[in-house]
Design a protein around this motif. Sequence first.
Motif, mmCIF file in Angstrom:
data_model
loop_
_atom_site.group_PDB
_atom_site.id
_atom_site.type_symbol
_atom_site.label_atom_id
_atom_site.label_comp_id
_atom_site.label_asym_id
_atom_site.label_seq_id
_atom_site.Cartn_x
_atom_site.Cartn_y
_atom_site.Cartn_z
ATOM 1 N N ARG A 181 25.619 99.587 1.546
ATOM 2 C CA ARG A 181 26.513 100.532 0.766
ATOM 3 C C ARG A 181 27.981 100.054 0.825
ATOM 4 N NH1 ARG A 181 28.032 106.982 0.408
ATOM 5 N NH2 ARG A 181 29.359 106.651 -1.355
ATOM 6 N N HIS A 182 28.452 99.547 1.767
ATOM 7 C CA HIS A 182 29.922 98.970 1.973
ATOM 8 C C HIS A 182 29.914 97.718 1.345
ATOM 9 C CE1 HIS A 182 34.025 97.868 3.375
ATOM 10 N NE2 HIS A 182 33.024 96.607 4.063
ATOM 11 N N PHE A 183 28.697 96.926 1.292
ATOM 12 C CA PHE A 183 28.935 95.693 0.548
ATOM 13 C C PHE A 183 28.740 95.965 -0.864
ATOM 14 C CE2 PHE A 183 26.012 92.221 -1.526
ATOM 15 C CZ PHE A 183 26.943 91.355 -1.167
ATOM 16 N N ASP B 51 29.591 98.597 -2.438
ATOM 17 C CA ASP B 51 30.836 99.060 -2.961
ATOM 18 C C ASP B 51 32.065 97.925 -3.202
ATOM 19 O OD1 ASP B 51 30.026 101.644 -3.220
ATOM 20 O OD2 ASP B 51 30.909 102.150 -1.326
ATOM 21 N N SER B 52 32.064 96.957 -2.455
ATOM 22 C CA SER B 52 33.122 95.965 -2.567
ATOM 23 C C SER B 52 32.758 94.806 -3.201
ATOM 24 C CB SER B 52 33.443 95.606 -1.230
ATOM 25 O OG SER B 52 32.529 94.990 -0.411
ATOM 26 N N TRP B 53 31.725 93.999 -2.742
ATOM 27 C CA TRP B 53 31.332 92.672 -3.515
ATOM 28 C C TRP B 53 30.408 92.991 -4.762
ATOM 29 C CZ3 TRP B 53 34.294 89.101 -2.467
ATOM 30 C CH2 TRP B 53 34.909 88.907 -1.106
ATOM 31 N N TYR C 113 22.008 101.310 6.240
ATOM 32 C CA TYR C 113 22.162 101.703 4.827
ATOM 33 C C TYR C 113 23.739 101.826 4.639
ATOM 34 C CZ TYR C 113 23.275 105.551 1.436
ATOM 35 O OH TYR C 113 23.949 106.089 0.441
ATOM 36 N N THR C 114 24.646 102.176 5.861
ATOM 37 C CA THR C 114 26.029 101.967 5.656
ATOM 38 C C THR C 114 26.485 100.619 5.543
ATOM 39 O OG1 THR C 114 26.010 104.062 7.227
ATOM 40 C CG2 THR C 114 28.148 102.647 6.900
ATOM 41 N N ALA C 115 26.018 99.566 6.022
ATOM 42 C CA ALA C 115 26.308 98.388 5.920
ATOM 43 C C ALA C 115 26.165 97.945 4.436
ATOM 44 C CB ALA C 115 25.680 97.287 6.702
ATOM 45 N N MET D 220 26.169 99.244 13.364
ATOM 46 C CA MET D 220 26.456 99.774 12.337
ATOM 47 C C MET D 220 25.025 99.920 11.574
ATOM 48 S SD MET D 220 28.503 98.546 8.565
ATOM 49 C CE MET D 220 30.174 98.433 9.539
#
Length: 50
Positions: free
Chosen positions: A8-10, A12-14, A4-6, A1
């Motif tokens: 952004r995912h973090f 967006d959620s946490w 940047y994607t990791a 992964m």
Amino acid sequence: METYTAMRHFADSWGLLAMAIFFVGVVLFTLRPSAKGMAKDAAEIPLKED
């Protein structure tokens, strides 16, 4: 992964959850009963003469 994607995912959620918990904590901290006196003192600062 990709990094940047990791990240952004973090975020967006946490990250959203952390900001929401912080906001609720600040609101509850300012609305506690013992804060009334401090708020009144702060409101009277412009009216005090030194």
